[in-house]
Design an enzyme around this catalytic site. Structure first.
Site, PDB file in Angstrom:
ATOM      1  N   SER A   1       0.841  -1.193   0.000  1.00 30.62           N
ATOM      2  CA  SER A   1       0.000   0.000   0.000  1.00 30.62           C
ATOM      3  C   SER A   1       0.883   1.253   0.000  1.00 30.62           C
ATOM      4  O   SER A   1       1.643   1.493   0.944  1.00 30.62           O
ATOM      5  CB  SER A   1      -0.905   0.008   1.226  1.00 30.62           C
ATOM      6  OG  SER A   1      -1.469   1.291   1.358  1.00 30.62           O
TER       7      SER A   1
ATOM      8  N   MET B   1      -8.843   8.350  -0.509  1.00 28.92           N
ATOM      9  CA  MET B   1      -9.786   8.692   0.581  1.00 28.92           C
ATOM     10  C   MET B   1     -10.291  10.112   0.392  1.00 28.92           C
ATOM     11  O   MET B   1      -9.507  11.008   0.067  1.00 28.92           O
ATOM     12  CB  MET B   1      -9.080   8.603   1.927  1.00 28.92           C
ATOM     13  CG  MET B   1      -8.436   7.257   2.197  1.00 28.92           C
ATOM     14  SD  MET B   1      -7.612   7.268   3.796  1.00 28.92           S
ATOM     15  CE  MET B   1      -6.805   5.653   3.739  1.00 28.92           C
TER      16      MET B   1
ATOM     17  N   GLY C   1      -9.415   3.933   6.490  1.00 26.16           N
ATOM     18  CA  GLY C   1      -9.132   5.346   6.761  1.00 26.16           C
ATOM     19  C   GLY C   1      -7.684   5.611   7.152  1.00 26.16           C
ATOM     20  O   GLY C   1      -7.174   6.686   6.891  1.00 26.16           O
TER      21      GLY C   1
ATOM     22  N   ASP D   1      -6.991  -6.479   3.414  1.00 25.76           N
ATOM     23  CA  ASP D   1      -6.351  -5.172   3.565  1.00 25.76           C
ATOM     24  C   ASP D   1      -6.528  -4.651   4.988  1.00 25.76           C
ATOM     25  O   ASP D   1      -7.646  -4.454   5.452  1.00 25.76           O
ATOM     26  CB  ASP D   1      -7.013  -4.213   2.558  1.00 25.76           C
ATOM     27  CG  ASP D   1      -6.392  -2.822   2.535  1.00 25.76           C
ATOM     28  OD1 ASP D   1      -5.356  -2.610   3.171  1.00 25.76           O
ATOM     29  OD2 ASP D   1      -6.967  -1.963   1.835  1.00 25.76           O
TER      30      ASP D   1
ATOM     31  N   GLY E   1      -3.625  -4.270   8.561  1.00 25.95           N
ATOM     32  CA  GLY E   1      -2.952  -5.016   9.622  1.00 25.95           C
ATOM     33  C   GLY E   1      -2.363  -6.341   9.189  1.00 25.95           C
ATOM     34  O   GLY E   1      -2.138  -7.229  10.022  1.00 25.95           O
TER      35      GLY E   1
HETATM   36  C1  DX5 Z   1      -6.730   1.445   5.143  1.00 24.82           C
HETATM   37  C2  DX5 Z   1      -6.149   1.183   3.765  1.00 24.82           C
HETATM   38  C3  DX5 Z   1      -5.049   0.209   3.761  1.00 24.82           C
HETATM   39  C4  DX5 Z   1      -3.836   0.613   4.564  1.00 24.82           C
HETATM   40  C5  DX5 Z   1      -3.182  -0.631   5.070  1.00 24.82           C
HETATM   41  O1  DX5 Z   1      -7.823   2.282   4.999  1.00 24.82           O
HETATM   42  O2  DX5 Z   1      -7.156   0.702   2.895  1.00 24.82           O
HETATM   43  O3  DX5 Z   1      -4.673  -0.145   2.442  1.00 24.82           O
HETATM   44  O4  DX5 Z   1      -2.923   1.388   3.850  1.00 24.82           O
HETATM   45  O5  DX5 Z   1      -2.160  -0.280   5.927  1.00 24.82           O
HETATM   46  P1  DX5 Z   1      -1.537  -1.305   6.973  1.00 24.82           P
HETATM   47  O6  DX5 Z   1      -0.998  -2.462   6.210  1.00 24.82           O
HETATM   48  O7  DX5 Z   1      -0.482  -0.482   7.639  1.00 24.82           O
HETATM   49  O8  DX5 Z   1      -2.638  -1.715   7.912  1.00 24.82           O
HETATM   50 ZN    ZN Z   2      -6.584  -0.192   0.902  1.00 29.78          ZN
END
Ligand code: DX5
Ligand code: ZN
Length: 229
Positions: A21, A48, A153, A186, A188
């Site tokens: 990401s 976003m 988010g 997607d 964590g």
């Molecule tokens: C959250 C996003 C994710 C985020 C994941 O809203 O959709 O794609 O960047 O980030 P990590 O892997 O750090 O949880």
């Molecule tokens: Zn995402």
């Protein structure tokens, strides 16, 4: 006698794709970061709007810059209200897949149809608190289902463990339909839960903070690959 590996009774493991990401990368070095993730499969682009989610990230100009800087498929996750308003723009800016939230439009079926008409991979996704049944009617019409394993988010949040069962159920529903759609996860995702997710049927893992960590994205990608191999 066949060698042991050929008589294994465990189910065939699908090769799992990794989608770093870009939200977690160093934006002052976007081109360099994209080069450093060249061993990944897709680049995940989190858009976003400050309405659908309480945060604003980036939009069309960053996607087209990333597109010019990298040959990786651009996997665009639209966390925006009424995404159908912008599907054509994101397709023209270089998206290879477009994933829309079922909570963000009253016309999810029309939105995924529009993505396919634009010739892009059509994805549908849902927040952790949304029942899986909400996406079931469009499963025959999508190429990808994204299971959000955090509330969308922000990067760097803790994985919600119930997500594993949600992946398993969706994979089963897709298999029953004879669909080869990707199941993406997607939020964590780390080397500690990647294997569990792959075994439950995930075929694409998105990871931000566990890839763009202090030891660099090459090491992050290698760690995740090892975890799912
Ligand atoms: C959250 C996003 C994710 C985020 C994941 O809203 O959709 O794609 O960047 O980030 P990590 O892997 O750090 O949880
Ligand atoms: Zn995402």
């Amino acid at each position: 006698m066949f060698p042991q590996s050929e008589v294994s009774t465990s189910p065939p493991t699908r090769r799992v794709k990794l989608a770093p990401s870009l939200l977690a990368c160093d934006f002052t070095r976007l081109g360099e970061e994209l080069t450093r993730i060249r061993d990944a499969d897709w680049a995940h682009v989190d858009v976003m709007d400050g309405l659908f989610v309480p945060n604003i990230s980036f939009g069309l100009p960053i996607l087209s810059a990333a597109r010019r800087a990298s040959p990786l498929p651009m996997d665009v996750h639209l966390m925006i209200e009424r995404p159908e308003r912008y599907l054509r723009d994101f397709a023209e800016a270089g998206a290879d897949s477009l994933t829309v939230h079922v909570e963000a439009t009253p016309h999810i079926h029309r939105a995924v149809g529009m993505i396919r008409e634009l010739g892009k991979r059509a994805g549908v996704t849902l927040n952790p608190g949304t029942p899986l049944e909400a996406v079931r009617p469009v499963l025959p019409d999508v190429d990808l289902v994204l299971v959000m394993s955090v509330n969308p988010g922000f990067g760097g949040q803790k994985f919600i463990p119930q997500s594993v069962e949600r992946v398993r159920t969706l994979r089963r529903w897709l298999d029953e339909l004879g669909s080869a759609a990707e199941v993406q996860v997607d939020g964590g995702v780390t080397a500690h839960n990647a294997r569990l997710l792959a075994d439950a049927g995930a075929t694409v893992l998105v990871a931000g903070s566990s890839i763009f960590g202090p030891d660099g994205p090459e090491a992050g990608i290698a760690r995740l690959r090892e975890a799912v191999t």
